[in-house]
Design a protein around this motif. Sequence first.
Motif, short mmCIF file in Angstrom:
data_model
loop_
_atom_site.label_atom_id
_atom_site.label_comp_id
_atom_site.label_asym_id
_atom_site.label_seq_id
_atom_site.Cartn_x
_atom_site.Cartn_y
_atom_site.Cartn_z
N PRO A 122 -25.20 -52.01 -15.07
CA PRO A 122 -26.10 -51.65 -16.08
C PRO A 122 -27.38 -52.36 -15.69
O PRO A 122 -27.43 -53.55 -15.04
N GLY A 271 -18.86 -52.40 -21.02
CA GLY A 271 -20.01 -53.54 -21.03
C GLY A 271 -20.70 -53.61 -22.18
O GLY A 271 -20.67 -52.56 -23.00
N ARG A 326 -18.86 -62.55 -25.47
CA ARG A 326 -19.78 -63.36 -24.51
C ARG A 326 -21.11 -63.44 -25.38
O ARG A 326 -22.13 -62.76 -25.53
N HIS A 358 -22.32 -64.54 -19.30
CA HIS A 358 -23.25 -63.66 -19.69
C HIS A 358 -24.16 -64.03 -21.02
O HIS A 358 -25.38 -63.47 -21.01
N ASP A 430 -26.07 -61.49 -10.96
CA ASP A 430 -25.88 -62.83 -11.70
C ASP A 430 -25.28 -63.85 -11.00
O ASP A 430 -24.63 -63.76 -9.91
C1 PEP Z 1 -21.05 -58.43 -16.41
O1 PEP Z 1 -19.95 -58.30 -16.61
O2 PEP Z 1 -21.42 -58.26 -15.29
C2 PEP Z 1 -22.05 -57.69 -17.29
C3 PEP Z 1 -23.03 -57.03 -17.14
O3 PEP Z 1 -21.55 -58.22 -18.52
P1 PEP Z 1 -22.31 -57.70 -20.16
O4 PEP Z 1 -21.91 -56.59 -20.04
O5 PEP Z 1 -21.58 -58.69 -20.96
O6 PEP Z 1 -23.70 -58.18 -20.10
#
Ligand code: PEP
Length: 453
Positions: A122, A271, A326, A358, A430
């Motif tokens: 995303p 997500g 998260r 996250h 990340d």
């Molecule tokens: C991910 O798990 O890499 C991620 C984009 O996490 P989140 O959807 O929790 O931001």
Amino acid sequence: MDTARDHPEPWQPESWQSRIATQIPAYGDAARLRAVLQDLARLPPLVTSWEIEALKEQIAAAQQGRAFVLQGGDCAETFDDCTSDSIVQKLKILLQMSVVIIAGLKRPVVRVGRMAGQYAKPRSEDRESRDGQELPSYRGDLVNRSPFTPADREPDPTLMLRGYERAALTLNFVRSLIDGGFADLHHPENWDLAWVSHSPLADRYRDVVRKVADGLDFFESLTGSKIHEARRVDFFASHEGLNLYYEQAQARFLKHRSRWYDLTTHYPWIGARTCTPDSAHVEFFRGVANPIGIKIGPGTTPAALRALLARLNPRNEPGRLTLIHRLGSTRIEEKLPEFIETVRQAGSLVLWMCDPMHGNTEVTQSGLKTRRFDRILAELEAATRIHAAQGTHLGGVHLELTGEHVTECVGGARGLTENDLHSAYRTQVDPRLNYEQAMEIAMRIADRGSHGA
Ligand code: PEP
Ligand code: CO
């Protein structure tokens, strides 16, 4: 062929297309997209419903506190990284962590890789500008390519086929490693534990390692066989269910079960950016029988959570739903009790899983994304404590990690600093825990078990 029994509103693999669809690539060539989806739909599935149902049972056990789910891997896999070494390293770290956690918590561990399909990401902006030129953002190798040229950034449906093939190659190798002689990795004498002596908790960690070794020796002398010959190791795949065209192409109605399954992976998750009750992503995943995870964050309201529970698990099926919170170490104290109360009032059966990564991302002065080991640990410990105080329990952890010696997160036993980050900063997205930091997290989870916290 709708499973009206499960959800009274009609559902079809493509019914998500009439919902608010964010984070979905805008493919320019509709005919090419259709052709790729037809190709994908003809190919054999990557996983089977037997495996999926076996996993669901194990998640149901974890919901009752009889197992613990360890889910981890890269933030994003890349096609280039589909190599023997990268797969071996990831499997190795997850297997070693699981052995440590089993010894500490005295519960089976369900191992789940963010692997074999974690190719779509995303993005907060649909488009990216550089030097006056604007192009679509890079959305992961499943969608487009990262070089900043118009041709590379154009979403290309063919990449879904390439991703499917890479995922199949990855799973094929994982399955062979697990069936073959990968199992000496159970034994701490084969681990790289030099870092332990750098920790103020060195004695506690040595104690955990000794317990693992003693337990294995005891088992092997009692049964006269090696641990890996005695017990098959299960390993499951997961990825963020983001590019719904890819998922839709592998949604199959299985007559013998009278249900639809998403056969690209065992355990997809939705997500944080796409997890609203009326989203296209929730629409797609409500229709398939896989166990699914949903990411819930500081912006998730009690009303949204209630609606998600009702939409995604209307029959309260055991093992179906995992809530991956998260929140970040600074928000967890305030938000987690609220989530727990909402779930309690709804009477829903869920697995509580903590993603301590996250909500704890920050950018250093030099512009690198990082995460502080202390904050990751603080969120994990807060999650354990809050669940215990509320009468629920933390049944799993969701981590971004690699088996390699990268320098992306600061802290840990060796005390990596911001200045060290440049030496082996390799993530495209990340920051991940490295081998030592990941093992240290496993030791802390295990240590919590032996100290009864
Ligand atoms: C991910 O798990 O890499 C991620 C984009 O996490 P989140 O959807 O929790 O931001
Ligand atoms: Co990530």
